[in-house]
Write a protein that holds these residues in place. Structure first.
Motif, PDB file in Angstrom:
ATOM      1  N   ARG A 212      20.216 -10.140   3.502  1.00 21.80           N
ATOM      2  CA  ARG A 212      19.690  -9.484   2.967  1.00 21.80           C
ATOM      3  C   ARG A 212      19.218  -7.989   2.985  1.00 21.80           C
ATOM      4  O   ARG A 212      18.851  -7.355   4.795  1.00 21.80           O
ATOM      5  CB  ARG A 212      17.564  -9.588   2.384  1.00 21.80           C
ATOM      6  N   LEU A 213      18.966  -6.398   2.479  1.00 27.83           N
ATOM      7  CA  LEU A 213      18.183  -5.554   3.744  1.00 27.83           C
ATOM      8  C   LEU A 213      17.697  -5.102   4.744  1.00 27.83           C
ATOM      9  O   LEU A 213      17.595  -4.262   6.229  1.00 27.83           O
ATOM     10  CB  LEU A 213      18.523  -4.248   2.069  1.00 27.83           C
ATOM     11  N   GLU A 214      16.449  -6.244   4.333  1.00 30.43           N
ATOM     12  CA  GLU A 214      15.788  -5.871   5.061  1.00 30.43           C
ATOM     13  C   GLU A 214      15.696  -6.495   6.370  1.00 30.43           C
ATOM     14  O   GLU A 214      15.034  -6.275   7.039  1.00 30.43           O
ATOM     15  CB  GLU A 214      14.389  -6.602   4.674  1.00 30.43           C
ATOM     16  N   ASP A 215      16.879  -7.363   6.548  1.00 31.63           N
ATOM     17  CA  ASP A 215      16.765  -7.773   7.814  1.00 31.63           C
ATOM     18  C   ASP A 215      18.030  -7.054   9.018  1.00 31.63           C
ATOM     19  O   ASP A 215      18.275  -8.007  10.007  1.00 31.63           O
ATOM     20  CB  ASP A 215      18.071  -9.290   7.438  1.00 31.63           C
TER      21      ASP A 215
ATOM     22  N   PRO B 298      16.971   0.308  10.695  1.00 30.35           N
ATOM     23  CA  PRO B 298      16.371   0.592   8.927  1.00 30.35           C
ATOM     24  C   PRO B 298      17.881   0.710   8.461  1.00 30.35           C
ATOM     25  O   PRO B 298      18.457   2.124   8.818  1.00 30.35           O
ATOM     26  CB  PRO B 298      15.624   1.802   9.133  1.00 30.35           C
TER      27      PRO B 298
ATOM     28  N   ALA C 142      20.089   2.048   4.020  1.00 31.29           N
ATOM     29  CA  ALA C 142      19.820   2.124   2.854  1.00 31.29           C
ATOM     30  C   ALA C 142      21.137   2.551   2.675  1.00 31.29           C
ATOM     31  O   ALA C 142      22.036   2.914   3.240  1.00 31.29           O
ATOM     32  CB  ALA C 142      19.132   3.195   2.296  1.00 31.29           C
TER      33      ALA C 142
ATOM     34  N   ASN D   1      17.395  -0.776  -0.196  1.00 32.34           N
ATOM     35  CA  ASN D   1      16.784  -0.465   1.079  1.00 32.34           C
ATOM     36  C   ASN D   1      16.055  -1.617   0.974  1.00 32.34           C
ATOM     37  O   ASN D   1      16.350  -1.993   2.115  1.00 32.34           O
ATOM     38  CB  ASN D   1      15.763   0.342   1.716  1.00 32.34           C
ATOM     39  N   LYS D   2      16.648  -2.700  -0.158  1.00 34.24           N
ATOM     40  CA  LYS D   2      15.878  -4.008  -0.154  1.00 34.24           C
ATOM     41  C   LYS D   2      16.811  -4.936  -0.948  1.00 34.24           C
ATOM     42  O   LYS D   2      17.521  -4.255  -1.806  1.00 34.24           O
ATOM     43  CB  LYS D   2      14.454  -3.944  -0.513  1.00 34.24           C
ATOM     44  N   GLY D   3      16.603  -6.452  -1.072  1.00 28.93           N
ATOM     45  CA  GLY D   3      17.540  -7.601  -1.392  1.00 28.93           C
ATOM     46  C   GLY D   3      18.944  -7.631  -0.868  1.00 28.93           C
ATOM     47  O   GLY D   3      18.804  -7.468   0.475  1.00 28.93           O
ATOM     48  N   ASP D   4      19.515  -7.960  -1.385  1.00 23.78           N
ATOM     49  CA  ASP D   4      20.890  -8.322  -1.284  1.00 23.78           C
ATOM     50  C   ASP D   4      21.834  -7.518  -0.774  1.00 23.78           C
ATOM     51  O   ASP D   4      22.134  -6.299  -1.956  1.00 23.78           O
ATOM     52  CB  ASP D   4      22.033  -9.240  -2.566  1.00 23.78           C
TER      53      ASP D   4
END
Length: 309
Positions: free
Chosen positions: A134-137, A141, A143, A158-161
């Motif tokens: 995931r983008l959060e991992d 940071p 995007a 910047n979130k999700g797959d």
């Protein structure tokens, strides 16, 4: 300036195979210990930037690039047909027939399909380079920049797959099908933000280092057909937009990549070398921005104290 503000946010532009120059820049940044506080990527810049944000070393990224360049995926027949440029006299009969066949398929797709390559090529390419996370991992940071093909808006993911987000960022309009995310039909971020400096500016409170790998707009050839004039004008428009976006960065790197086609992966090693050279040439400028800056009011107080003494 706080220690956490020392470093750069990277704004990585798109350009297909030319985007491998980002990996060469990473080599210099990693080798010299430059702190990176955030990464924003468009298209191939999103592929490279995601790997960097995940903590891949230069050696790991370089090896992966070279493996891709030698893979059947990088030698996709339709990519060769789009690229052209090979001397026909050097081609055997089988190769000539294969090229004509693929060019015929491209013409068919141009008029009857929503893309020339469909979605599978970019799906396989992104899966080749990036793990399923995931983008959060990411460690840094990150995007990916895309474009909503219906509204024309810049869409920042910047979130999700991660794979799906990066694939959307790479989906060149007309070449790849749009990627549907949260009800939006998303395509290549380069359509709206080729060098994503405005997004990088918002990601972290530090200077922005932008890398523009797009082709130089200059040419010696005058268009001869109306379609060529139209496409040429679009190219010029995109070039000047990218230059305006680069003007928002403290440091801008423009690797000397000549006229390398976005679909030509055969020169990957040389492309990475050009990225490293661009970073080395700008090193004095990069290094100067790594030094803590004394606030203006402290400088003024210091001058006042010296005058009083």
């Amino acid at each position: 300036m706080k220690n956490s503000d020392i470093g750069f946010t990277l704004a990585l532009g798109g350009g297909g195979a030319r985007g491998f120059a980002h990996v060469g820049v990473f080599h210099v940044l990693q080798d010299r210990g430059v702190p990176i506080r955030g990464v924003v990527g468009t298209s191939s810049g999103a592929v490279a930037g995601a790997g960097y944000a995940l903590g891949f070393t230069y050696e790991e990224m370089r090896q992966r690039v070279m493996e891709f360049a030698a893979s059947p995926l990088a030698r996709h027949p339709r990519l060769k047909a789009m690229r052209g440029g090979t001397d026909e006299a050097c081609l055997g009969l089988t190769d000539k027939l294969a090229r004509l066949y693929c060019q015929g398929l491209l013409v068919k797709s141009f008029f009857l399909d929503n893309s020339l390559l469909g979605g599978e090529f970019f799906r396989e390419m992104v899966d080749f380079f990036l793990p399923m996370v995931r983008l959060e991992d990411t460690y840094i940071p990150f995007a990916a920049v895309t474009t909503d093909i219906k509204s024309g808006e810049v869409v920042v993911l910047n979130k999700g797959d991660m794979r799906k987000a990066v694939r959307a960022s790479c989906s060149v309009p007309g070449v790849a099908a749009p990627v549907r995310i949260d009800g939006r039909h998303l395509v290549d971020g380069g359509a709206s933000c080729l060098v994503p400096t405005p997004i990088a500016r918002r990601l972290a409170p530090c200077p922005v280092l932008a890398i523009n790998v797009d082709r130089d707009v200059g040419t010696q050839d005058l268009p001869t057909q109306s379609l060529e004039y139209y496409l040429r004008a679009t190219e010029i428009q995109g070039y000047h937009l990218a230059e305006m976006l680069c003007g928002l960065a403290e440091v801008v790197l423009r690797p000397a990549l000549g006229d390398v086609h976005w679909a030509d992966f055969s020169r990957s090693a040389w492309i990475m070398e050009q990225g490293a050279k661009a970073a080395e040439q700008a090193w004095d400028q990069i290094e100067a921005l790594l030094k803590p800056q004394v606030p203006w009011w402290r400088r003024a107080l210091g001058r006042g104290a010296r005058r009083a003494s």
